[in-house]
Design an enzyme around this catalytic site. Structure first.
Site, PDB file in Angstrom:
ATOM      1  N   ASP A 182       0.866  -1.113  -0.110  1.00 25.07           N
ATOM      2  CA  ASP A 182       0.009  -0.011  -0.074  1.00 25.07           C
ATOM      3  C   ASP A 182       0.896   1.390   0.059  1.00 25.07           C
ATOM      4  O   ASP A 182       0.728   2.236  -0.727  1.00 25.07           O
ATOM      5  CB  ASP A 182      -1.015   0.164   1.197  1.00 25.07           C
ATOM      6  N   HIS A 210      -4.896  -3.603   6.060  1.00 19.03           N
ATOM      7  CA  HIS A 210      -4.534  -3.870   4.808  1.00 19.03           C
ATOM      8  C   HIS A 210      -6.090  -4.003   3.915  1.00 19.03           C
ATOM      9  O   HIS A 210      -6.184  -5.439   3.886  1.00 19.03           O
ATOM     10  CB  HIS A 210      -3.628  -4.968   4.377  1.00 19.03           C
TER      11      HIS A 210
HETATM   12  P1  NAX Z   1      -2.184 -18.146  -5.284  1.00 23.00           P
HETATM   13  O1  NAX Z   1      -3.603 -18.816  -5.263  1.00 23.00           O
HETATM   14  O2  NAX Z   1      -1.629 -17.806  -6.681  1.00 23.00           O
HETATM   15  O3  NAX Z   1      -0.976 -18.778  -4.404  1.00 23.00           O
HETATM   16  C1  NAX Z   1      -1.551 -19.259  -2.886  1.00 23.00           C
HETATM   17  C2  NAX Z   1      -0.537 -20.449  -2.573  1.00 23.00           C
HETATM   18  O4  NAX Z   1      -0.674 -20.831  -1.417  1.00 23.00           O
HETATM   19  C3  NAX Z   1      -0.925 -21.759  -3.743  1.00 23.00           C
HETATM   20  O5  NAX Z   1      -0.037 -22.433  -4.252  1.00 23.00           O
HETATM   21  C4  NAX Z   1      -1.615 -22.770  -2.321  1.00 23.00           C
HETATM   22  O6  NAX Z   1      -1.489 -23.913  -2.762  1.00 23.00           O
HETATM   23  C5  NAX Z   1      -0.766 -22.269  -1.251  1.00 23.00           C
HETATM   24  N1  NAX Z   1      -1.419 -22.721  -0.146  1.00 23.00           N
HETATM   25  C6  NAX Z   1      -2.693 -22.604   0.404  1.00 23.00           C
HETATM   26  N2  NAX Z   1      -2.884 -22.720   1.466  1.00 23.00           N
HETATM   27  C7  NAX Z   1      -1.636 -23.142   2.229  1.00 23.00           C
HETATM   28  C8  NAX Z   1      -1.077 -23.826   3.480  1.00 23.00           C
HETATM   29  N3  NAX Z   1      -2.005 -23.931   4.419  1.00 23.00           N
HETATM   30  N4  NAX Z   1       0.000 -23.861   3.442  1.00 23.00           N
HETATM   31  C9  NAX Z   1       1.141 -23.579   2.471  1.00 23.00           C
HETATM   32  N5  NAX Z   1       0.611 -23.393   1.212  1.00 23.00           N
HETATM   33  C10 NAX Z   1      -0.454 -22.996   1.140  1.00 23.00           C
HETATM   34  O7  NAX Z   1      -2.279 -16.786  -4.101  1.00 23.00           O
HETATM   35  P2  NAX Z   1      -1.281 -15.612  -4.469  1.00 23.00           P
HETATM   36  O8  NAX Z   1      -1.573 -14.651  -5.426  1.00 23.00           O
HETATM   37  O9  NAX Z   1       0.061 -15.957  -4.246  1.00 23.00           O
HETATM   38  O10 NAX Z   1      -1.892 -14.820  -2.899  1.00 23.00           O
HETATM   39  C11 NAX Z   1      -1.256 -15.476  -1.826  1.00 23.00           C
HETATM   40  C12 NAX Z   1      -2.162 -14.733  -0.555  1.00 23.00           C
HETATM   41  O11 NAX Z   1      -1.482 -13.247  -0.639  1.00 23.00           O
HETATM   42  C13 NAX Z   1      -3.708 -14.315  -0.741  1.00 23.00           C
HETATM   43  O12 NAX Z   1      -4.103 -14.536   0.545  1.00 23.00           O
HETATM   44  C14 NAX Z   1      -3.767 -13.110  -1.247  1.00 23.00           C
HETATM   45  O13 NAX Z   1      -5.115 -12.278  -1.045  1.00 23.00           O
HETATM   46  C15 NAX Z   1      -2.803 -12.242  -0.417  1.00 23.00           C
HETATM   47  N6  NAX Z   1      -2.227 -10.877  -0.901  1.00 23.00           N
HETATM   48  C16 NAX Z   1      -1.682 -10.048  -0.005  1.00 23.00           C
HETATM   49  C17 NAX Z   1      -1.421  -8.873  -0.156  1.00 23.00           C
HETATM   50  C18 NAX Z   1      -0.925  -7.747   0.667  1.00 23.00           C
HETATM   51  O14 NAX Z   1      -0.537  -6.784   0.227  1.00 23.00           O
HETATM   52  N7  NAX Z   1      -0.940  -7.926   2.028  1.00 23.00           N
HETATM   53  C19 NAX Z   1      -1.647  -8.242  -1.818  1.00 23.00           C
HETATM   54  C20 NAX Z   1      -1.476  -9.317  -2.649  1.00 23.00           C
HETATM   55  C21 NAX Z   1      -2.389 -10.601  -2.380  1.00 23.00           C
HETATM   56  O15 NAX Z   1      -3.801 -10.495  -2.785  1.00 23.00           O
END
Ligand code: NAX
Length: 353
Positions: A182, A210
């Site tokens: 952000d 956030h």
């Molecule tokens: P993706 O769906 O591309 O990747 C997430 C990965 O996490 C997948 O490979 C999945 O298998 C793995 N996963 C799920 N549960 C798990 C667990 N218990 N243990 C280990 N691995 C696990 O999502 P992506 O775009 O990489 O986003 C990841 C997270 O970041 C989401 O929750 C998203 O909302 C969050 N974000 C946070 C942001 C921030 O500024 N704080 C911004 C970007 C993003 O939106």
């Protein structure tokens, strides 16, 4: 000329004799969850390249995924090998955080489900919250005593609170959540508007959650221009700051989903790298940065909430909330609204804390 190091290896690089001091520095263990996901795919290459912990610091990557994603993770591991990163000491892959977090000095909790179509924030909290109880317990059981944690998986502030509540052995202060994206979005918008490079914009930060209740704050911000350094307010118009700028920063995540069909990934990875980099190595020309950290009650924010404050890095891995800033009434009202949202999130996961 050649020289032989302790392991009997001859060190010679680029015609310049190089001691092996750098590779003899103890590697830092960095655990990353969701390592085969969108953000993970940018993040881990940047860590291995030295962007996060510096150009002389070897790293061990401990990559954690769900069992279903282990095959993809192996492919990512193969690509890491193929990059032959000089600083990448070794890679470990795990489908269990009790294994993947072993001895970790830095734990980056990225893995979680992004918000699905039609899902509101409270649905997301309910579906992602339980991930962070297990991971908090694993941090407690096996991570380094002074492990530093950043939560990226949303809702990141409250997920950090859940993990923290399950890891009593680790100092509470070490649990942080990412609002650097952000801040970076705000800096990017100001740089573009003022016609300068992002490196010329300093000390812009965000308060709160956030989410779209976050409060971008430019009151300490400066812009370096050809004719000297100005405050952000002097460099761009106050109307724009109170209008388009504020809205763009707060709703940027949604705009990216609309444009790209997927949520922010490379920018989120870069911001996670920035967060840990600055916590360890300092903020460079900027005096402050934004980190969501446990509130100590400053500015009337209820104690314990993981809330984004302006922080100063005082030593490697040490931050302090910047206190006693003058905050105008309108900003204070919005800061308290963001705190209220976080209190509601905390109430929604009370059974997990
Ligand atoms: P993706 O769906 O591309 O990747 C997430 C990965 O996490 C997948 O490979 C999945 O298998 C793995 N996963 C799920 N549960 C798990 C667990 N218990 N243990 C280990 N691995 C696990 O999502 P992506 O775009 O990489 O986003 C990841 C997270 O970041 C989401 O929750 C998203 O909302 C969050 N974000 C946070 C942001 C921030 O500024 N704080 C911004 C970007 C993003 O939106």
């Amino acid at each position: 000329m050649t020289r032989v190091d302790d392991d009997g290896l001859i060190c010679y690089s680029g015609g310049v004799f190089r001691t092996m001091e750098s590779t003899m520095t103890k590697p830092i263990r960095v655990a990353v969850t969701g390592a085969a996901g969108q953000i993970g795919y940018s993040l881990i290459f940047s860590i291995a390249a030295g962007d996060m912990l510096g150009p002389d610091q070897p790293v061990i990557l401990q990559l954690v995924e769900l069992p279903v994603a282990m095959q993809a993770l192996e492919g990512v591991g193969m690509e890491l090998d193929d990059c032959a990163f000089p600083l990448l000491h070794s890679i470990e892959l795990a489908d269990d955080p009790m294994q993947g977090f072993k001895g970790a000095d830095v734990v980056m909790l990225v893995g979680a489900k992004p918000r699905g179509a039609g899902q509101d924030r409270s649905d997301l909290i309910k579906s992602n919250g339980p991930i962070f109880t297990g991971q908090g317990e694993a941090i407690d059981a096996v991570a380094a005593d002074d492990a530093k944690i950043i939560v990226v998986g949303n809702p990141c502030n409250t997920n950090a609170l859940i993990a923290q509540s399950r890891a009593k052995r680790i100092p509470k202060k070490n649990f942080t959540a990412m609002t650097r994206l952000d801040q970076n979005r705000a800096v990017g918008q100001i740089a573009r508007k003022a016609g300068v490079a992002p490196a010329d914009v300093h000390d812009v930060f965000v308060w709160g959650n956030h989410s779209d209740t976050m409060v971008p704050d430019v009151s300490l911000g400066t812009v370096r221009t050809g004719s000297g350094t100005k405050s952000v307010v002097e460099a761009v118009s106050a109307d724009w700051l109170g209008g388009d700028f504020d809205k763009t920063v707060r709703t940027r995540g949604k705009a990216i989903i609309v444009a790209r069909g997927k949520s922010s990934a490379a920018s989120a990875a870069m911001s996670a790298v920035n967060h840990i980099h600055d916590w360890f190595l300092g903020t460079g020309e900027s005096k402050i940065t934004s980190m969501a950290v446990p509130s100590d009650g400053s500015y009337g924010i209820p104690e314990g909430l993981i809330y984004s404050f302006p922080v100063k890095i005082t030593a490697p891995w040490q931050y302090e909330i910047v206190r006693d800033l003058k905050v105008d009434d309108a900003t204070k009202t919005r800061m308290m609204a963001s705190a209220k949202e976080l209190e509601e999130e905390r109430a929604a996961v009370a059974d997990l804390l």
